[in-house]
Design a protein around this motif. Structure first.
Motif, PDB file in Angstrom:
ATOM      1  N   LEU A 125      41.491  47.226  38.983  1.00  0.00           N
ATOM      2  CA  LEU A 125      41.911  46.154  39.875  1.00  0.00           C
ATOM      3  C   LEU A 125      42.059  44.847  39.104  1.00  0.00           C
ATOM      4  O   LEU A 125      43.092  44.180  39.192  1.00  0.00           O
ATOM      5  N   VAL A 126      41.051  44.486  38.345  1.00  0.00           N
ATOM      6  CA  VAL A 126      41.079  43.232  37.592  1.00  0.00           C
ATOM      7  C   VAL A 126      42.197  43.250  36.553  1.00  0.00           C
ATOM      8  O   VAL A 126      42.969  42.298  36.427  1.00  0.00           O
ATOM      9  N   SER A 127      42.332  44.350  35.824  1.00  0.00           N
ATOM     10  CA  SER A 127      43.342  44.404  34.758  1.00  0.00           C
ATOM     11  C   SER A 127      44.766  44.490  35.305  1.00  0.00           C
ATOM     12  O   SER A 127      45.719  44.223  34.573  1.00  0.00           O
ATOM     13  N   SER A 128      44.933  44.825  36.572  1.00  0.00           N
ATOM     14  CA  SER A 128      46.280  44.890  37.146  1.00  0.00           C
ATOM     15  C   SER A 128      46.768  43.534  37.646  1.00  0.00           C
ATOM     16  O   SER A 128      47.945  43.372  37.962  1.00  0.00           O
ATOM     17  N   ASP A 129      45.890  42.557  37.711  1.00  0.00           N
ATOM     18  CA  ASP A 129      46.288  41.223  38.154  1.00  0.00           C
ATOM     19  C   ASP A 129      47.076  40.533  37.039  1.00  0.00           C
ATOM     20  O   ASP A 129      46.696  40.605  35.872  1.00  0.00           O
ATOM     21  N   PRO A 130      48.169  39.854  37.377  1.00  0.00           N
ATOM     22  CA  PRO A 130      48.964  39.160  36.344  1.00  0.00           C
ATOM     23  C   PRO A 130      48.162  38.122  35.561  1.00  0.00           C
ATOM     24  O   PRO A 130      48.469  37.867  34.390  1.00  0.00           O
ATOM     25  N   GLN A 131      47.130  37.530  36.150  1.00  0.00           N
ATOM     26  CA  GLN A 131      46.302  36.557  35.449  1.00  0.00           C
ATOM     27  C   GLN A 131      45.554  37.196  34.275  1.00  0.00           C
ATOM     28  O   GLN A 131      45.211  36.511  33.315  1.00  0.00           O
ATOM     29  N   PHE A 132      45.318  38.494  34.348  1.00  0.00           N
ATOM     30  CA  PHE A 132      44.574  39.182  33.300  1.00  0.00           C
ATOM     31  C   PHE A 132      45.321  39.117  31.967  1.00  0.00           C
ATOM     32  O   PHE A 132      44.692  38.988  30.910  1.00  0.00           O
ATOM     33  N   ALA A 133      46.640  39.195  32.004  1.00  0.00           N
ATOM     34  CA  ALA A 133      47.431  39.099  30.766  1.00  0.00           C
ATOM     35  C   ALA A 133      47.214  37.745  30.095  1.00  0.00           C
ATOM     36  O   ALA A 133      47.114  37.661  28.860  1.00  0.00           O
ATOM     37  N   GLY A 134      47.108  36.691  30.891  1.00  0.00           N
ATOM     38  CA  GLY A 134      46.839  35.362  30.343  1.00  0.00           C
ATOM     39  C   GLY A 134      45.467  35.273  29.709  1.00  0.00           C
ATOM     40  O   GLY A 134      45.290  34.657  28.656  1.00  0.00           O
ATOM     41  N   VAL A 135      44.486  35.894  30.338  1.00  0.00           N
ATOM     42  CA  VAL A 135      43.127  35.916  29.797  1.00  0.00           C
ATOM     43  C   VAL A 135      43.124  36.667  28.466  1.00  0.00           C
ATOM     44  O   VAL A 135      42.551  36.205  27.477  1.00  0.00           O
ATOM     45  N   THR A 136      43.795  37.810  28.445  1.00  0.00           N
ATOM     46  CA  THR A 136      43.860  38.613  27.224  1.00  0.00           C
ATOM     47  C   THR A 136      44.523  37.839  26.088  1.00  0.00           C
ATOM     48  O   THR A 136      44.038  37.829  24.956  1.00  0.00           O
ATOM     49  N   LYS A 165      36.313  40.070  43.796  1.00  0.00           N
ATOM     50  CA  LYS A 165      35.137  40.420  44.595  1.00  0.00           C
ATOM     51  C   LYS A 165      35.278  39.883  46.020  1.00  0.00           C
ATOM     52  O   LYS A 165      34.914  40.565  46.984  1.00  0.00           O
ATOM     53  N   ALA A 166      35.813  38.675  46.149  1.00  0.00           N
ATOM     54  CA  ALA A 166      36.015  38.101  47.483  1.00  0.00           C
ATOM     55  C   ALA A 166      37.031  38.929  48.268  1.00  0.00           C
ATOM     56  O   ALA A 166      36.847  39.190  49.465  1.00  0.00           O
ATOM     57  N   ALA A 167      38.093  39.360  47.604  1.00  0.00           N
ATOM     58  CA  ALA A 167      39.114  40.179  48.266  1.00  0.00           C
ATOM     59  C   ALA A 167      38.541  41.533  48.678  1.00  0.00           C
ATOM     60  O   ALA A 167      38.829  42.024  49.778  1.00  0.00           O
ATOM     61  N   VAL A 168      37.730  42.136  47.822  1.00  0.00           N
ATOM     62  CA  VAL A 168      37.096  43.413  48.162  1.00  0.00           C
ATOM     63  C   VAL A 168      36.201  43.225  49.384  1.00  0.00           C
ATOM     64  O   VAL A 168      36.225  44.043  50.312  1.00  0.00           O
ATOM     65  N   SER A 169      35.443  42.155  49.409  1.00  0.00           N
ATOM     66  CA  SER A 169      34.570  41.881  50.558  1.00  0.00           C
ATOM     67  C   SER A 169      35.372  41.714  51.840  1.00  0.00           C
ATOM     68  O   SER A 169      34.989  42.235  52.893  1.00  0.00           O
ATOM     69  N   LEU A 180      36.433  33.048  30.845  1.00  0.00           N
ATOM     70  CA  LEU A 180      37.820  33.099  31.308  1.00  0.00           C
ATOM     71  C   LEU A 180      38.020  34.137  32.405  1.00  0.00           C
ATOM     72  O   LEU A 180      38.858  33.967  33.291  1.00  0.00           O
ATOM     73  N   LEU A 181      37.263  35.214  32.359  1.00  0.00           N
ATOM     74  CA  LEU A 181      37.423  36.306  33.317  1.00  0.00           C
ATOM     75  C   LEU A 181      36.706  36.052  34.643  1.00  0.00           C
ATOM     76  O   LEU A 181      37.088  36.599  35.674  1.00  0.00           O
ATOM     77  N   LYS A 182      35.702  35.178  34.632  1.00  0.00           N
ATOM     78  CA  LYS A 182      34.889  34.950  35.827  1.00  0.00           C
ATOM     79  C   LYS A 182      35.709  34.536  37.051  1.00  0.00           C
ATOM     80  O   LYS A 182      35.516  35.103  38.129  1.00  0.00           O
ATOM     81  N   PRO A 183      36.624  33.578  36.963  1.00  0.00           N
ATOM     82  CA  PRO A 183      37.386  33.220  38.166  1.00  0.00           C
ATOM     83  C   PRO A 183      38.189  34.402  38.730  1.00  0.00           C
ATOM     84  O   PRO A 183      38.287  34.563  39.942  1.00  0.00           O
ATOM     85  N   LEU A 184      38.716  35.223  37.861  1.00  0.00           N
ATOM     86  CA  LEU A 184      39.493  36.380  38.294  1.00  0.00           C
ATOM     87  C   LEU A 184      38.593  37.423  38.964  1.00  0.00           C
ATOM     88  O   LEU A 184      38.934  37.942  40.024  1.00  0.00           O
ATOM     89  N   THR A 185      37.447  37.705  38.370  1.00  0.00           N
ATOM     90  CA  THR A 185      36.540  38.684  38.983  1.00  0.00           C
ATOM     91  C   THR A 185      35.976  38.149  40.297  1.00  0.00           C
ATOM     92  O   THR A 185      35.804  38.917  41.244  1.00  0.00           O
ATOM     93  N   VAL A 201      45.542  40.507  47.596  1.00  0.00           N
ATOM     94  CA  VAL A 201      45.691  39.459  46.579  1.00  0.00           C
ATOM     95  C   VAL A 201      47.118  39.343  46.048  1.00  0.00           C
ATOM     96  O   VAL A 201      47.389  38.529  45.174  1.00  0.00           O
ATOM     97  N   GLY A 202      48.026  40.171  46.572  1.00  0.00           N
ATOM     98  CA  GLY A 202      49.434  40.052  46.199  1.00  0.00           C
ATOM     99  C   GLY A 202      49.829  40.753  44.923  1.00  0.00           C
ATOM    100  O   GLY A 202      50.782  40.350  44.261  1.00  0.00           O
TER     101      GLY A 202
END
Length: 181
Positions: free
Chosen positions: A36-47, A128-132, A119-124, A168-169
């Motif tokens: 889930l986290v790695s599929s978010d477009p923001q993850f590429a920016g973090v990487t 987590k909020a979306a899962v909840s 860097l990953l904390k805001p994304l996770t 989350v889109g």
């Protein structure tokens, strides 16, 4: 009076049994949180940011390693003509350089890991909020992370990944296969 007391007792017992039955009907869902986290477009920016950050340490480590290799080669070439005192001093310098290289490597790894976490904390947190939210909307009491535990039996209907991605889109369509030349 006796009948009223008996009726109240029966009613209380029914309520107690109903609440126990309701608690037994808890729903458990699951999600592969890493996917889930790695599929978010923001993850590429973090990487990308981590790779850039890591690169500055790589250059320093390369320079230190080159220095160690050069001094080691010089030592090997000259050690036959060195006095014991010179050899001991040169070996000490090589050991010191090796220790600094190891310390620099450990420090760099710790700094990169900390930066990655930061860097990953805001994304996770967002995920987590979306899962909840999805769990609450769908009536799930528990959601397990299937990337952390082995799921022996996992009905597809309890997999919340698609619903959270939609929340989350993130597109759930598979990426197109690259064309062969």
């Amino acid at each position: 009076m006796k009948k009223l007391f008996k009726s109240a007792l029966v009613a209380a017992a029914c309520v107690l049994l109903m609440s126990s039955f309701a608690k037994a009907q808890q729903k458990i869902g699951y999600i592969n949180f890493s996917n889930l986290v790695s599929s978010d477009p923001q993850f590429a920016g973090v990487t990308k940011a981590i790779q850039d950050y890591q690169q500055q340490f790589v250059e320093t480590m390369k320079a230190m390693n080159t220095e160690l290799q050069t001094k080691g080669a010089e030592y090997d070439a000259k050690k036959g003509t060195m006095t014991d005192a010179m050899r001991t001093k040169a070996e000490g310098e090589l050991q010191d350089l090796q220790k600094r290289l190891n310390d620099q490597n450990t420090t760099a790894q710790n700094l990169v890991n900390q930066k990655y976490s930061d860097l990953l904390k805001p994304l996770t947190d967002k995920m987590k909020a979306a899962v909840s939210q999805v769990a609450k909307e769908k009536g799930y009491t528990y959601v397990l992370d299937s990337s952390q535990i082995e799921m022996i039996v996992a009905p597809e209907g309890d997999n919340l990944e698609a619903a959270v991605k939609a929340k989350v889109g993130i597109s759930t369509a598979p990426a197109a296969a690259p064309k062969k030349p």
